[in-house]
Design a protein around this motif. Structure first.
Motif, mmCIF file in Angstrom:
data_model
loop_
_atom_site.group_PDB
_atom_site.id
_atom_site.type_symbol
_atom_site.label_atom_id
_atom_site.label_comp_id
_atom_site.label_asym_id
_atom_site.label_seq_id
_atom_site.Cartn_x
_atom_site.Cartn_y
_atom_site.Cartn_z
ATOM 1 N N GLY A 48 16.335 35.007 -46.031
ATOM 2 C CA GLY A 48 14.946 35.448 -46.128
ATOM 3 C C GLY A 48 14.456 35.464 -47.555
ATOM 4 O O GLY A 48 13.317 35.087 -47.849
ATOM 5 N N ALA A 49 15.325 35.917 -48.490
ATOM 6 C CA ALA A 49 14.937 35.969 -49.897
ATOM 7 C C ALA A 49 14.704 34.577 -50.468
ATOM 8 O O ALA A 49 13.746 34.345 -51.209
ATOM 9 N N VAL A 50 15.594 33.638 -50.124
ATOM 10 C CA VAL A 50 15.441 32.262 -50.610
ATOM 11 C C VAL A 50 14.136 31.656 -50.093
ATOM 12 O O VAL A 50 13.370 31.031 -50.845
ATOM 13 N N SER A 51 13.879 31.836 -48.797
ATOM 14 C CA SER A 51 12.640 31.306 -48.215
ATOM 15 C C SER A 51 11.415 31.974 -48.830
ATOM 16 O O SER A 51 10.413 31.307 -49.118
ATOM 17 N N ALA A 52 11.490 33.285 -49.026
ATOM 18 C CA ALA A 52 10.358 34.009 -49.633
ATOM 19 C C ALA A 52 10.098 33.496 -51.040
ATOM 20 O O ALA A 52 8.938 33.331 -51.448
ATOM 21 N N HIS A 53 11.161 33.238 -51.787
ATOM 22 C CA HIS A 53 10.993 32.748 -53.162
ATOM 23 C C HIS A 53 10.307 31.382 -53.162
ATOM 24 O O HIS A 53 9.426 31.118 -53.991
ATOM 25 N N ARG A 54 10.697 30.511 -52.221
ATOM 26 C CA ARG A 54 10.096 29.181 -52.138
ATOM 27 C C ARG A 54 8.618 29.266 -51.740
ATOM 28 O O ARG A 54 7.786 28.488 -52.217
ATOM 29 N N MET A 73 26.504 33.195 -50.780
ATOM 30 C CA MET A 73 25.562 32.892 -49.703
ATOM 31 C C MET A 73 24.216 32.458 -50.250
ATOM 32 O O MET A 73 23.582 31.545 -49.719
ATOM 33 N N ARG A 74 23.762 33.093 -51.330
ATOM 34 C CA ARG A 74 22.478 32.698 -51.906
ATOM 35 C C ARG A 74 22.543 31.261 -52.424
ATOM 36 O O ARG A 74 21.616 30.479 -52.217
ATOM 37 N N ARG A 75 23.652 30.914 -53.088
ATOM 38 C CA ARG A 75 23.788 29.550 -53.611
ATOM 39 C C ARG A 75 23.840 28.534 -52.477
ATOM 40 O O ARG A 75 23.218 27.471 -52.555
ATOM 41 N N HIS A 76 24.575 28.844 -51.416
ATOM 42 C CA HIS A 76 24.639 27.927 -50.272
ATOM 43 C C HIS A 76 23.271 27.760 -49.618
ATOM 44 O O HIS A 76 22.868 26.647 -49.254
ATOM 45 N N ASN A 77 22.553 28.865 -49.461
ATOM 46 C CA ASN A 77 21.216 28.795 -48.859
ATOM 47 C C ASN A 77 20.266 27.962 -49.696
ATOM 48 O O ASN A 77 19.509 27.148 -49.177
ATOM 49 N N GLN A 78 20.302 28.168 -51.023
ATOM 50 C CA GLN A 78 19.426 27.424 -51.913
ATOM 51 C C GLN A 78 19.727 25.928 -51.837
ATOM 52 O O GLN A 78 18.811 25.095 -51.771
ATOM 53 N N THR A 79 21.012 25.587 -51.854
ATOM 54 C CA THR A 79 21.406 24.177 -51.764
ATOM 55 C C THR A 79 20.940 23.549 -50.461
ATOM 56 O O THR A 79 20.439 22.423 -50.430
ATOM 57 N N MET A 80 21.092 24.282 -49.364
ATOM 58 C CA MET A 80 20.671 23.784 -48.055
ATOM 59 C C MET A 80 19.167 23.545 -48.019
ATOM 60 O O MET A 80 18.697 22.500 -47.538
ATOM 61 N N LYS A 81 18.392 24.498 -48.521
ATOM 62 C CA LYS A 81 16.937 24.357 -48.516
ATOM 63 C C LYS A 81 16.498 23.150 -49.328
ATOM 64 O O LYS A 81 15.642 22.365 -48.902
ATOM 65 N N GLU A 82 17.085 22.985 -50.507
ATOM 66 C CA GLU A 82 16.683 21.885 -51.382
ATOM 67 C C GLU A 82 17.056 20.538 -50.769
ATOM 68 O O GLU A 82 16.274 19.581 -50.813
ATOM 69 N N ALA A 83 18.256 20.449 -50.192
ATOM 70 C CA ALA A 83 18.691 19.187 -49.587
ATOM 71 C C ALA A 83 17.810 18.823 -48.390
ATOM 72 O O ALA A 83 17.417 17.662 -48.221
#
Length: 596
Positions: A333-339, A211-221
């Motif tokens: 939330g973690a992915v967004s917080a990191h960004r 899920m973290r990898r999918h979220n990161q990919t989605m955010k970057e794209a």
């Protein structure tokens, strides 16, 4: 006795537990926790509101459970033809339902308002960090990506800061309260309702990583798509004029395909996960139903109890599944917080210890100096080497040279946007006081950059960017200095005529003159003009420069130019070429003017 050393790779004396922790760390679980610690900082900041939100959620859950138990007794009363307590039980059931509905509505009302407040606080903090960030560090992020982080990611974090922990606590309370109610009536039923728990616990690590990898990919794209859209819309005139419309439409389609694939991959993953959880949930519900039939057939329960078991047993399984379903929210939330933290932690611009370094002497004029200065955007690609120059009060100093040789980089160094790798670039006052260029010395500069810098609004709005408290008479005087009053006075509403985004409705020459007037209005000791008169005719260009120096004899004027007409007005001319800055003699300046 010396303390016994624990074996490497163990946690609490357990090697197996140590290996488990290491495996979580490899999936960036530690980073995820760090990101959530930051989110919880805002949760703590609004602790009272979050506590109220949690209490309301617990009350709503309690009332729902009371209503369910009351329903059981209502059915028992009706099926047993015992009507003596019917009205009381019905009243409890109805009141608990209505009260629960009201509290649920209040929870929604409170959470939205708190979330908006947190969103604004985080946005203001991160926006401030971005605006004050080091220029080189900030330049790594495209505008579209910055906008996406400041809107979508901050909204995600704000919602999680307020709701995620209370939702977990309320769900846990509901889970245990429901479990003990069922346990009170039948322990085997309670254990059957928990049948999905072991599978979900064992699969949580795999779900976390994917899920973290999918979220990161989605955010970057998504950020890449937004960056492409922002850049193309900003340069739409250039794209149209060069016939690149189809190419950019095709480029957008390509970016959309990347987002489309990332979205579908994530959606497919969620579908597979949901199907698995649904099958597991249905299996548990079927087991509950079959066991209820057995109890009812054997006479161990009555219809009301069966109804309670079916509804609350299914609810118990559903709550556990929903707790597992909070994992995507946790990771998102973690992915967004990191960004967001990446932006918040950008290094700030260097600043002087004094906010007003040249207090009391700036009006006498300031000298801009560079000594043995080297600069490179990358260590292996030097832009400027061993640069020396000066520009004194009352002088017009020009930088000339081919495009891409370092003129704009020199302007950035003068403004303190970037710092030299070696040597110095600094301001010097009449008393001999010096200050290296930094964010604070920027207050002594008026800057007219390349290109169109008009904003949507009125002419007055654009001018007052230079000085907010300027009167209409001062605006008029600045426009006259910039040779712009003649055409502004003829506009329908004069100073208060509307100007479109990027100066739509104005010619390039008119937009440049208004930008120059804005810099004149700011009335800083040093005026920087980066190709700022390129759209003016020769006569107007010379008149503007003469007006500026006549109105402010102590002003230091530095400009980059490709125009020969300016050089004859300059006290000094520097050629920027092949990483060097060389002062030209009067004869060389004249020849350079003729060579343009």
């Amino acid at each position: 006795m010396p303390e016994e050393k624990k074996p490497e790779g163990t946690v609490a004396g357990s090697k197996a537990l140590g290996l488990l922790v290491e495996s979580w760390k490899k999936d960036n679980f530690g980073q995820t926790l760090d990101d959530w610690k930051w989110i919880f900082g805002y949760t703590k900041q609004y602790g009272r509101a979050v506590l109220i939100y949690t209490i309301l959620g617990v009350l709503a859950s309690s009332l729902s459970l009371i209503s369910a138990v009351a329903s059981k007794y209502t059915i028992d009363i009706i099926t047993g033809y015992d009507s003596s307590r019917l009205l009381v039980v019905l009243a409890i059931m109805i009141l608990s339902f209505v009260a629960g509905l009201g509290i649920t509505s209040l929870v929604s009302y409170v959470s939205v308002r708190i979330s908006l407040r947190v969103n604004n606080d985080i946005q203001a903090e991160v926006y401030s960090a971005v605006m004050g960030a080091d220029w080189m560090s900030l330049s790594k992020y495209p505008n579209g990506d910055l906008i996406n982080r400041l809107s979508s990611d901050i909204s995600t974090v704000a919602n999680n800061a307020i709701s995620w922990l209370p939702d977990i606590l309320v769900s846990l309370y509901t889970f245990f309260a429901t479990f003990f109610v069922i346990w009170h009536y039948d322990r085997i039923m309670a254990l059957i309702a928990l049948a999905s728990a072991p599978f979900l616990l064992l699969s949580s690590r795999t779900l976390l990583g994917k899920m973290r990898r999918h979220n990161q990919t989605m955010k970057e794209a998504t950020s890449e798509l937004m960056a492409f859209e922002t850049e193309s819309l900003y340069n739409i005139d250039t794209i149209k004029s060069m016939g690149l419309t189809k190419r950019y439409v095709s480029g957008l389609t390509g970016k959309q395909k990347i987002v489309w694939k990332a979205s579908l991959d994530f959606n497919d993953f969620k579908i597979r996960t949901n199907v698995l959880l649904s099958l597991l949930g249905n299996a548990v519900r079927m087991a509950i139903f079959c066991y209820c039939l057995y109890l009812l057939w054997s006479g161990k329960i009555v219809y009301g109890t069966m109804t309670l078991f079916v509804s609350q047993g299914t609810r118990l399984s559903g709550i556990f599944n929903s707790l597992a379903g909070m994992l995507p929210t946790f990771l998102n939330g973690a992915v967004s917080a990191h960004r967001i933290r990446e932006l918040r932690d950008l290094p700030p611009e260097p600043a002087a210890t004094e906010q007003d370094v040249f207090a009391g002497e700036a009006e006498k004029g300031l000298t801009v100096c560079a000594e043995q200065m080297d600069y490179a955007y990358r260590s292996d690609q030097p832009v400027l080497e061993q640069v020396n120059f000066q520009a004194k009060p009352g002088e017009i100093v020009a930088f000339i040279g081919p495009s891409g040789e370092g003129k704009t980089s020199t302007i950035r160094l003068i403004l303190g946007l970037v710092q030299p790798k070696q040597g110095r670039i600094y301001l010097k006052g009449a008393s001999g006081k010096e200050s290296d260029m930094n964010a604070e010395t920027r207050q002594y500069f008026s800057y007219v950059p390349q290109g169109n810098t008009m904003i949507s609004g009125t002419v007055a709005d654009n001018l007052r960017m230079g000085r907010e408290d300027a009167t209409d008479k001062e605006l008029e005087a600045a426009l006259k200095t910039a040779c712009a009053w003649e055409f502004v006075s003829r506009m329908p509403k004069g100073l208060y005529s509307n100007v479109g985004e990027k100066g739509r409705g104005l010619s390039e020459g008119q937009a440049q003159r208004i930008a120059i007037a804005r810099a004149v209005l700011r009335d800083a000791p040093v005026l920087l003009m980066d190709e700022a008169t390129s759209a003016l005719d020769v006569a107007t260009e010379r008149q503007v420069l003469k007006n500026i120096m006549t109105c402010s004899p102590s002003k230091t004027c530095i400009l980059t130019t490709h125009r020969p007409s300016v050089l004859t007005l300059c006290r000094r001319v520097y050629r920027v070429q092949e990483r060097r800055v060389c002062e030209l003699t009067k004869e060389e300046s004249q020849r350079a003017a003729m060579d343009f």
